[in-house]
Structure formats: C-alpha cells, structure tokens
Motif scaffolding. Structure first.
Motif, PDB file in Angstrom:
ATOM      1  N   LEU A  55      75.698  19.650 -18.575  1.00  0.00           N
ATOM      2  CA  LEU A  55      77.027  19.062 -18.420  1.00  0.00           C
ATOM      3  C   LEU A  55      77.876  19.266 -19.674  1.00  0.00           C
ATOM      4  O   LEU A  55      79.067  19.587 -19.576  1.00  0.00           O
ATOM      5  CB  LEU A  55      76.900  17.577 -18.062  1.00  0.00           C
ATOM      6  N   LEU A  56      77.294  19.105 -20.840  1.00  0.00           N
ATOM      7  CA  LEU A  56      78.029  19.354 -22.083  1.00  0.00           C
ATOM      8  C   LEU A  56      78.508  20.797 -22.148  1.00  0.00           C
ATOM      9  O   LEU A  56      79.663  21.064 -22.473  1.00  0.00           O
ATOM     10  CB  LEU A  56      77.159  19.031 -23.295  1.00  0.00           C
ATOM     11  N   ASP A  57      77.609  21.720 -21.829  1.00  0.00           N
ATOM     12  CA  ASP A  57      77.962  23.140 -21.866  1.00  0.00           C
ATOM     13  C   ASP A  57      79.036  23.499 -20.849  1.00  0.00           C
ATOM     14  O   ASP A  57      79.749  24.491 -21.015  1.00  0.00           O
ATOM     15  CB  ASP A  57      76.726  24.012 -21.632  1.00  0.00           C
ATOM     16  N   SER A  58      79.161  22.684 -19.804  1.00  0.00           N
ATOM     17  CA  SER A  58      80.169  22.909 -18.763  1.00  0.00           C
ATOM     18  C   SER A  58      81.488  22.204 -19.076  1.00  0.00           C
ATOM     19  O   SER A  58      82.404  22.208 -18.254  1.00  0.00           O
ATOM     20  CB  SER A  58      79.641  22.405 -17.410  1.00  0.00           C
ATOM     21  N   GLY A  59      81.585  21.572 -20.238  1.00  0.00           N
ATOM     22  CA  GLY A  59      82.810  20.875 -20.611  1.00  0.00           C
ATOM     23  C   GLY A  59      82.969  19.528 -19.936  1.00  0.00           C
ATOM     24  O   GLY A  59      84.087  19.043 -19.757  1.00  0.00           O
ATOM     25  N   LEU A  60      81.850  18.896 -19.583  1.00  0.00           N
ATOM     26  CA  LEU A  60      81.865  17.605 -18.890  1.00  0.00           C
ATOM     27  C   LEU A  60      81.135  16.538 -19.709  1.00  0.00           C
ATOM     28  O   LEU A  60      80.136  15.963 -19.266  1.00  0.00           O
ATOM     29  CB  LEU A  60      81.225  17.753 -17.501  1.00  0.00           C
ATOM     30  N   PRO A  61      81.646  16.239 -20.909  1.00  0.00           N
ATOM     31  CA  PRO A  61      80.935  15.281 -21.752  1.00  0.00           C
ATOM     32  C   PRO A  61      80.891  13.869 -21.177  1.00  0.00           C
ATOM     33  O   PRO A  61      79.938  13.131 -21.419  1.00  0.00           O
ATOM     34  CB  PRO A  61      81.689  15.326 -23.085  1.00  0.00           C
ATOM     35  N   PHE A  62      81.900  13.472 -20.409  1.00  0.00           N
ATOM     36  CA  PHE A  62      81.874  12.146 -19.787  1.00  0.00           C
ATOM     37  C   PHE A  62      80.692  12.038 -18.834  1.00  0.00           C
ATOM     38  O   PHE A  62      79.983  11.032 -18.798  1.00  0.00           O
ATOM     39  CB  PHE A  62      83.182  11.865 -19.036  1.00  0.00           C
ATOM     40  N   HIS A  63      80.458  13.085 -18.074  1.00  0.00           N
ATOM     41  CA  HIS A  63      79.368  13.096 -17.112  1.00  0.00           C
ATOM     42  C   HIS A  63      78.015  13.157 -17.835  1.00  0.00           C
ATOM     43  O   HIS A  63      77.040  12.537 -17.393  1.00  0.00           O
ATOM     44  CB  HIS A  63      79.552  14.238 -16.120  1.00  0.00           C
ATOM     45  N   ALA A  64      77.955  13.885 -18.951  1.00  0.00           N
ATOM     46  CA  ALA A  64      76.741  13.899 -19.766  1.00  0.00           C
ATOM     47  C   ALA A  64      76.462  12.497 -20.300  1.00  0.00           C
ATOM     48  O   ALA A  64      75.311  12.051 -20.332  1.00  0.00           O
ATOM     49  CB  ALA A  64      76.894  14.890 -20.921  1.00  0.00           C
ATOM     50  N   HIS A  65      77.514  11.792 -20.681  1.00  0.00           N
ATOM     51  CA  HIS A  65      77.376  10.414 -21.147  1.00  0.00           C
ATOM     52  C   HIS A  65      76.722   9.548 -20.078  1.00  0.00           C
ATOM     53  O   HIS A  65      75.846   8.732 -20.365  1.00  0.00           O
ATOM     54  CB  HIS A  65      78.765   9.867 -21.528  1.00  0.00           C
ATOM     55  N   GLU A  66      77.118   9.734 -18.822  1.00  0.00           N
ATOM     56  CA  GLU A  66      76.540   8.925 -17.745  1.00  0.00           C
ATOM     57  C   GLU A  66      75.046   9.210 -17.579  1.00  0.00           C
ATOM     58  O   GLU A  66      74.258   8.289 -17.331  1.00  0.00           O
ATOM     59  CB  GLU A  66      77.292   9.161 -16.442  1.00  0.00           C
ATOM     60  N   VAL A  67      74.643  10.461 -17.712  1.00  0.00           N
ATOM     61  CA  VAL A  67      73.224  10.826 -17.620  1.00  0.00           C
ATOM     62  C   VAL A  67      72.449  10.190 -18.777  1.00  0.00           C
ATOM     63  O   VAL A  67      71.373   9.613 -18.589  1.00  0.00           O
ATOM     64  CB  VAL A  67      73.055  12.360 -17.605  1.00  0.00           C
ATOM     65  N   LEU A  68      72.995  10.290 -19.984  1.00  0.00           N
ATOM     66  CA  LEU A  68      72.338   9.708 -21.150  1.00  0.00           C
ATOM     67  C   LEU A  68      72.317   8.184 -21.072  1.00  0.00           C
ATOM     68  O   LEU A  68      71.355   7.544 -21.513  1.00  0.00           O
ATOM     69  CB  LEU A  68      73.034  10.188 -22.428  1.00  0.00           C
ATOM     70  N   GLU A  69      73.337   7.610 -20.487  1.00  0.00           N
ATOM     71  CA  GLU A  69      73.382   6.154 -20.309  1.00  0.00           C
ATOM     72  C   GLU A  69      72.270   5.687 -19.373  1.00  0.00           C
ATOM     73  O   GLU A  69      71.681   4.624 -19.585  1.00  0.00           O
ATOM     74  CB  GLU A  69      74.751   5.743 -19.771  1.00  0.00           C
ATOM     75  N   ASP A  70      71.966   6.470 -18.343  1.00  0.00           N
ATOM     76  CA  ASP A  70      70.839   6.135 -17.467  1.00  0.00           C
ATOM     77  C   ASP A  70      69.550   6.044 -18.273  1.00  0.00           C
ATOM     78  O   ASP A  70      68.740   5.134 -18.069  1.00  0.00           O
ATOM     79  CB  ASP A  70      70.666   7.180 -16.360  1.00  0.00           C
ATOM     80  N   ALA A  71      69.331   6.995 -19.190  1.00  0.00           N
ATOM     81  CA  ALA A  71      68.119   6.983 -20.020  1.00  0.00           C
ATOM     82  C   ALA A  71      68.108   5.758 -20.925  1.00  0.00           C
ATOM     83  O   ALA A  71      67.073   5.110 -21.100  1.00  0.00           O
ATOM     84  CB  ALA A  71      68.026   8.260 -20.839  1.00  0.00           C
ATOM     85  N   TRP A  72      69.263   5.427 -21.488  1.00  0.00           N
ATOM     86  CA  TRP A  72      69.391   4.260 -22.362  1.00  0.00           C
ATOM     87  C   TRP A  72      69.036   2.996 -21.591  1.00  0.00           C
ATOM     88  O   TRP A  72      68.217   2.188 -22.039  1.00  0.00           O
ATOM     89  CB  TRP A  72      70.803   4.234 -22.916  1.00  0.00           C
ATOM     90  N   LYS A  73      69.605   2.836 -20.420  1.00  0.00           N
ATOM     91  CA  LYS A  73      69.361   1.631 -19.626  1.00  0.00           C
ATOM     92  C   LYS A  73      67.927   1.564 -19.126  1.00  0.00           C
ATOM     93  O   LYS A  73      67.380   0.475 -18.958  1.00  0.00           O
ATOM     94  CB  LYS A  73      70.346   1.565 -18.465  1.00  0.00           C
ATOM     95  N   ALA A  74      67.306   2.717 -18.881  1.00  0.00           N
ATOM     96  CA  ALA A  74      65.928   2.745 -18.386  1.00  0.00           C
ATOM     97  C   ALA A  74      64.925   2.341 -19.459  1.00  0.00           C
ATOM     98  O   ALA A  74      63.797   1.982 -19.129  1.00  0.00           O
ATOM     99  CB  ALA A  74      65.593   4.139 -17.854  1.00  0.00           C
ATOM    100  N   CYS A  75      65.299   2.380 -20.713  1.00  0.00           N
ATOM    101  CA  CYS A  75      64.355   2.052 -21.776  1.00  0.00           C
ATOM    102  C   CYS A  75      63.834   0.629 -21.679  1.00  0.00           C
ATOM    103  O   CYS A  75      62.687   0.368 -22.025  1.00  0.00           O
ATOM    104  CB  CYS A  75      64.987   2.282 -23.148  1.00  0.00           C
ATOM    105  N   GLY A  76      64.634  -0.275 -21.198  1.00  0.00           N
ATOM    106  CA  GLY A  76      64.174  -1.648 -21.036  1.00  0.00           C
ATOM    107  C   GLY A  76      63.200  -1.788 -19.888  1.00  0.00           C
ATOM    108  O   GLY A  76      62.304  -2.632 -19.910  1.00  0.00           O
TER     109      GLY A  76
END
Length: 168
Positions: A55-76
């Motif tokens: 997603l970052l390479d495609s110029g979609l950093p907002f969407h990459a943020h959502e993917v990374l946010e899923d990982a962040w939230k899953a840590c708990g």
C-alpha cells in the motif's frame, strides 16, 4: 446531524460510509473512491508488513496505516503486548506520511516524530524485529518531518516518499 441518520457499522458504532480518496479523505456520497481496507483482519506480522508495504508503494499511506493499526490493536488480544508500541509507531509513521501528502506539514511532522519515538527502542543494538529496518525508518521519519515542517504548504509525493519497512 440526527443521531439516527448516522452511518453505523454492524455493531452500531458510528462509521462513515462515504467513499474516500487515495489519501483517506472523505468524498461525497456516490463519488468513486478507493476501496477501503477491511478492519480487524488477523494477519501474521509478516503478512502485515507485506500488505502495508504494498500500500505504501502504491501511494496509499492512509490504507497502510489501517493495516498497521490492525496489528497494533491485535497485540492486546494475541499475547503480543510487548510489540504494541512497535505497531502503533509504524501506524503513526504511515498516517504522518498521509498528512504530509495532504499538505499538512506540521501535523505530518508531529506524527512522524511521534512514530519514530515509539519504534526507536525496538531497534536498540541493531535489532530488527520481523526484519523491520527500525534505524532506517527512524532516520527517514526525522528527515521527512524536518522537510515537511519547515517546507512550504506543498504536499509531499507519497509514492516518492514511501519508506521501506524492511530490508528490500
């Protein structure tokens, strides 16, 4: 707005159904937009990094943020609490790039620096959890933050500025 008329998800939480552009900005209802990332997708760390990088390479950093946010939230939920701040910081780097690409240099710089501060401890003594180039990302974020904050109100190019999350 009347509370009963707000967009809601299946659990009743407020959720805008408006389409969004490639940088996550809401568009008018009915306008063509970029498909949003589904929320709450369980991915391995490696799958998360691959999808976020795509997603970052495609110029979609907002969407990459959502993917990374899923990982962040899953840590708990997944017993990965020690990694929580790593994924949170990575999500902040992606959303910082989003703001800089939208022309919000000051906001982008703040998020980039906050994200860099969160991930920096994970790179102590050259550590590279999941192959993440922590040192390179911290340097990238600080350099882009300086340019974004001191530059004109011009937006940065999200494709040209896309960082490499891992060694390529």
């Amino acid at each position: 707005m009347n509370r009963d008329r707000r967009d809601r998800d299946t659990e009743g939480r407020a959720r805008s159904a408006r389409p969004r552009d490639g940088l996550g900005r809401p568009l008018p209802y009915g306008a063509p937009g970029v498909e949003r990332q589904p929320e709450g997708v369980a991915r391995t760390p490696e799958e998360t990094l691959r999808e976020a990088q795509r997603l970052l390479d495609s110029g979609l950093p907002f969407h990459a943020h959502e993917v990374l946010e899923d990982a962040w939230k899953a840590c708990g939920d997944a017993g990965r609490a020690p990694e929580r701040e790593l994924w949170r910081g990575l999500a902040q780097l992606a959303v910082g790039l989003t703001h800089a690409a939208r022309g919000n240099g000051v906001g982008g710089a703040r998020l980039l620096l906050r994200g860099a501060g969160r991930i920096a401890p994970y790179g102590a003594e050259g550590a590279r959890p999941y192959g993440i180039d922590v040192g390179g990302l911290v340097a990238w974020a600080r350099e882009l933050a300086e340019r974004a904050e001191t530059g004109s109100a011009e937006a940065v190019d999200p494709v040209a500025e896309a960082p490499g999350l891992t060694s390529r």
